[in-house]
Design an enzyme around this catalytic site. Sequence first.
Site, PDB file in Angstrom:
ATOM      1  N   PRO A 316       0.837  -1.208   0.000  1.00 41.72           N
ATOM      2  CA  PRO A 316       0.000   0.000   0.000  1.00 41.72           C
ATOM      3  C   PRO A 316       0.869   1.254   0.000  1.00 41.72           C
ATOM      4  O   PRO A 316       1.983   1.252   0.503  1.00 41.72           O
ATOM      5  CB  PRO A 316      -0.786  -0.116   1.317  1.00 41.72           C
ATOM      6  CG  PRO A 316      -0.668  -1.534   1.743  1.00 41.72           C
ATOM      7  CD  PRO A 316       0.631  -2.028   1.198  1.00 41.72           C
ATOM      8  N   ASP A 371      15.987  -0.602  10.084  1.00 44.63           N
ATOM      9  CA  ASP A 371      17.056  -1.498   9.647  1.00 44.63           C
ATOM     10  C   ASP A 371      16.578  -2.269   8.423  1.00 44.63           C
ATOM     11  O   ASP A 371      15.409  -2.643   8.317  1.00 44.63           O
ATOM     12  CB  ASP A 371      17.397  -2.473  10.773  1.00 44.63           C
ATOM     13  CG  ASP A 371      18.729  -3.171  10.564  1.00 44.63           C
ATOM     14  OD1 ASP A 371      19.477  -2.766   9.652  1.00 44.63           O
ATOM     15  OD2 ASP A 371      19.025  -4.111  11.323  1.00 44.63           O
TER      16      ASP A 371
END
Length: 571
Positions: A316, A371
């Site tokens: 999305p 990360d």
Amino acid sequence: MSPPEISQLAYQILKGFEKSFRWYSRITSAAQHRFEQAQWEAGQQAVKERIAIYDQSLAEVVAQIYQQLHPHLQDNHYWQQLKHHYLKQLNDHPQFELAETFYNSVIGRLFRHQKIDNSMMFVLPSRCYLPGHVRNNVLNTFDARGTIRDTLEAITNAYSFKTEYAGKERDLTRLEHYLRETLSPRQLAGIHRVEMLQPVFYRSKAAYLIGRMCSEGEAIPFVMTLMLNSRQQLYVDTLLTARHDLSVLFGFARSYFMADTRYPAEVVAFLQELMPNKKHFELYISLGFYKHGKTVFYRNFLQHLNESDDQFEAAPGIRGLVMAVFHLPSYGVVFKVIKDEFPESKKITRQQVKDCYKLVKMHDRVGRMADTHEYMNFRLPRNRVSPVLLQELQQVAKSSIELTDDEVIIKHLYIERKMTPLNIYLEQESDPEQVRRALDDLGLCIKQIAAANIFPGDMLHKNFGITRHGRVIFYDYDEICYMNQRQFRDLPVSDDPYAMDTLSVGPDDVFPQQFEHFIVGKKHLKEQLKDLHPELMQPEYWRSVQREVASGKLKDVLPYPESQRFNKRYK
């Protein structure tokens, strides 16, 4: 050239792993000295050095193997026997799971990640690890049936530092007050022991003592934060007893801890008991074992594929200009592939994008940059990839995609924790207070990244996500750079409507007064962000951050609110 004895080669690979682990441990164990001496810049350099160790050690072992045999001239039976001999060496090895991952890396490097086969590698773990049999090697246990004060004193005395407390009696009093204010009398009375991990967890300017308070049927987190004052004296900054706070402490947007242990599996097992919502791979990564974390993630991913039936589809949000991003709706990560071509507005190359992602990996992410984990030849079942997504990937990232009858192989891929894109959150959130809180955190996010010596570059709100804990995290790195690589300039003040047309603009010039026009789109959101963080639109603010960074000043970016610090709570 005849190949070496298989047992000899297996021994050689294990010795390569053990050399790497010793190197890793030397850097990790030195964290206490760096903390005691307030060597914050050295600490940041150690983080980078420790991350680089793995690939350096791997390259050494692979080079040695190539000197002894030609890998591609050996049949599959040779490699299957090599795994068998290697496995025999791992009985009672304290880091057996990390050694398996190192072996996988060797085979992966030799065959360019094209032979993902459990008969040759440890795609699946060799054993089911049952935690507890070496628990005494990682825990300190304290009898808590006496007074609270006695227990707290015993805990602080068990961890020795070569620096004195600024006011230990004051700290013990604050700890006791906090526990009495936070826990009910029934909870306090029921605590009969406290279990603390022996390794101290170091990160940035703080040291953490991590454990739990145990009573019948309940375990309460007990995380003590230690810091240094300006005279390099030790003090307790706060105590964390909520699982939410512990989860944020181990968040995926933070740098890896330095926590020295010979028994990482046991430490991770204990941490997961404290944080059952954290997956094993997340905890290994938080300790700096990011390569093994990737292995455990892949195993978890394969298991999830077997237990689900949804299809991979575009993620999305607004399509990116540099990355094609997709997800499996039932799974908590997104997959990012570099596109073959970028629009003219993106004056960067594919290699520069890779370099930016590597920079973030090595840098202090201060809880504000997600990360990412890099994979080569990552395989997806073709029947699980939606036709629409497959068509899109072939159109925009064809050079990174290889198709077989059964698989979609992505040659180069980044995986990142899934978050709600901030632009979608702001559109869907109906509570004005929640919207304002998110905008405030967006401003803080940008400021903290800048204070960590990173200019985010493309600060459109679609490039930020919001976590389930409500924290705003940056995740689009293709335009990041160090703060000194940009020149923050004032817009000209002139009655001439054509003044901007004659302004000389260099490639590194940035005009913060223009930020208000593009960070968030809608007028009422712009006004709120400007009200909350007017400094972001002021060139002098950015120049002042540059000066602070250049002076070597490292700002404290705490993994908990300022209001939780004892010096704010107790006057």
